[in-house]
Design a protein around this motif. Sequence first.
Motif, PDB file in Angstrom:
ATOM      1  N   TYR A  75       0.814  -1.211   0.000  1.00  0.00           N
ATOM      2  CA  TYR A  75       0.000   0.000   0.000  1.00  0.00           C
ATOM      3  C   TYR A  75       0.851   1.266   0.000  1.00  0.00           C
ATOM      4  O   TYR A  75       0.446   2.294  -0.542  1.00  0.00           O
ATOM      5  CB  TYR A  75      -0.935  -0.009   1.206  1.00  0.00           C
ATOM      6  N   TYR A  76       2.007   1.204   0.640  1.00  0.00           N
ATOM      7  CA  TYR A  76       2.876   2.382   0.660  1.00  0.00           C
ATOM      8  C   TYR A  76       3.399   2.672  -0.750  1.00  0.00           C
ATOM      9  O   TYR A  76       3.497   3.841  -1.148  1.00  0.00           O
ATOM     10  CB  TYR A  76       4.043   2.166   1.623  1.00  0.00           C
ATOM     11  N   VAL A  78       1.830   1.877  -3.496  1.00  0.00           N
ATOM     12  CA  VAL A  78       0.685   2.322  -4.291  1.00  0.00           C
ATOM     13  C   VAL A  78       0.518   3.836  -4.203  1.00  0.00           C
ATOM     14  O   VAL A  78       0.278   4.518  -5.203  1.00  0.00           O
ATOM     15  CB  VAL A  78      -0.602   1.607  -3.823  1.00  0.00           C
ATOM     16  N   GLU A 117      -7.382   0.580  -6.505  1.00  0.00           N
ATOM     17  CA  GLU A 117      -6.199   0.210  -5.722  1.00  0.00           C
ATOM     18  C   GLU A 117      -5.766   1.369  -4.830  1.00  0.00           C
ATOM     19  O   GLU A 117      -5.427   1.173  -3.661  1.00  0.00           O
ATOM     20  CB  GLU A 117      -5.071  -0.178  -6.686  1.00  0.00           C
ATOM     21  N   ALA A 121      -5.782   1.425  -0.671  1.00  0.00           N
ATOM     22  CA  ALA A 121      -4.576   1.745   0.094  1.00  0.00           C
ATOM     23  C   ALA A 121      -4.831   2.891   1.056  1.00  0.00           C
ATOM     24  O   ALA A 121      -4.419   2.859   2.220  1.00  0.00           O
ATOM     25  CB  ALA A 121      -3.438   2.086  -0.864  1.00  0.00           C
ATOM     26  N   TYR A 134      -1.960  -3.554   9.380  1.00  0.00           N
ATOM     27  CA  TYR A 134      -1.346  -3.827   8.082  1.00  0.00           C
ATOM     28  C   TYR A 134       0.180  -3.921   8.200  1.00  0.00           C
ATOM     29  O   TYR A 134       0.812  -4.784   7.583  1.00  0.00           O
ATOM     30  CB  TYR A 134      -1.711  -2.716   7.102  1.00  0.00           C
ATOM     31  N   GLU A 139      -1.674  -7.303   4.078  1.00  0.00           N
ATOM     32  CA  GLU A 139      -3.053  -7.140   3.614  1.00  0.00           C
ATOM     33  C   GLU A 139      -3.948  -8.287   4.044  1.00  0.00           C
ATOM     34  O   GLU A 139      -5.139  -8.127   4.270  1.00  0.00           O
ATOM     35  CB  GLU A 139      -3.056  -7.016   2.088  1.00  0.00           C
TER      36      GLU A 139
END
Length: 423
Positions: A75-76, A78, A117, A121, A134, A139
């Motif tokens: 996520y970082y 993204v 996405e 995130a 997280y 995830e």
Amino acid sequence: MNIVVLCIVLNRILAFTLLPQQRSSSGSRARNNYVEDQRKRSTPGQRILIQKFHRTSLDERTSKRKSVVLLARNYYDVLGVERNADQNEIKKAFRKAAREWHPDVNSSPEAEDKFQEISAAYQVLSDPEKRSRYDRFGEAGPGGFSGATGGVEVNLEDIFDSFFGGVGGRGAGRRRTGPTQGDDLRADLEISFETACFGGRERVRVQHLETCNRCNGMGVEPGAKVTTCETCSGSGVVLQVTRTPLGNFQTQTTCPTCRGSGQRVEKYCSACDGKGLLRKNKLVTVNIPCGVDNGNKLRVAGEGDAGANGGPSGDLYIFLSVKNDPRFTRKGQDIYSKLSVDCFDAILGATYSTETLDNNKIDVDIPAGTQPESQIKLSGRGVPTLNNQRQRGDHYVTIDVQIPTRLDKEQRQLVEQLRSKKK
């Protein structure tokens, strides 16, 4: 035009975020009636946009999105932020990404998947509890993040802010015109191998925003009168309420009279054109601690851009790169070098001198029978640990045994005699 675009954006977001059972046929009819009403009252250019939206029903868009599968990504990555990013950095990155990838402004085929996405995130990283879970489990950690129906919760205000500069329902606040912190800046600096090991002082040239000395950062010409803006009553924004089948929405834009300050200025500063800031070049002195390496980052507080309206300056981040030294190879805090030794000295033993990081030579004893590529350890002669000159790594000297390629007649006879005796 803003009303039409707002309707399209909202319906797009609802298709991403609402549960299937909430998208009822009655809601679709209400939205269709609203679009038809807007079509009748719109200009020819706006009518084309409304018709394009009307041709694709919400149910069709929903069925397309049901087949989308989000792959598990960091996520970082993204959002393009570091793992230690604060909430302001995460929110800023999300808004930037939303403006770039929202399907209504990006017509590429992957825009919808990319926006889903990004939203997923942001849903996790903007919630401290979800973010903590997280960071620990990923995830697929305990409880997950997707929800039972696969819906993604998104703060609509964050998305609307990206397009309209602030949209909300009741309680929309006034535009912030107080002091704000300046932006952080980045500079790259190449240093010598010796400086990286033992530290030193370097100078780097940066271009940043500084507070205007003429107006002290206020943007007002000295002696000019400042009154409350009559157009926006000091709020800095002009508001407009729009009634839709989905509820009342309030759009706000920057006041054209006061440029968002909430004040009417008789005359703006002639030096900075009312911005309160001037872009200048500056040489910044940087203290390099001992033990730094390639990719290390140094923070120089207060040397970033000056803040608006008298706010504090941001910071300057120096990214270091280290020049190579042909004499040494560094691995962590240890140093490696090579020492060429004659083959006869390797057999019989000898004493050689070798260079060290301290810019002096020391004697090294070569034991008899030393083999090629063997190492001699010089304890405490390596690189100091970060910010600690007293604690150092080791220096490893690799022996490179030099075997002669040509022998005269006498040398050849001696070597042959030695070989025959060995048999």
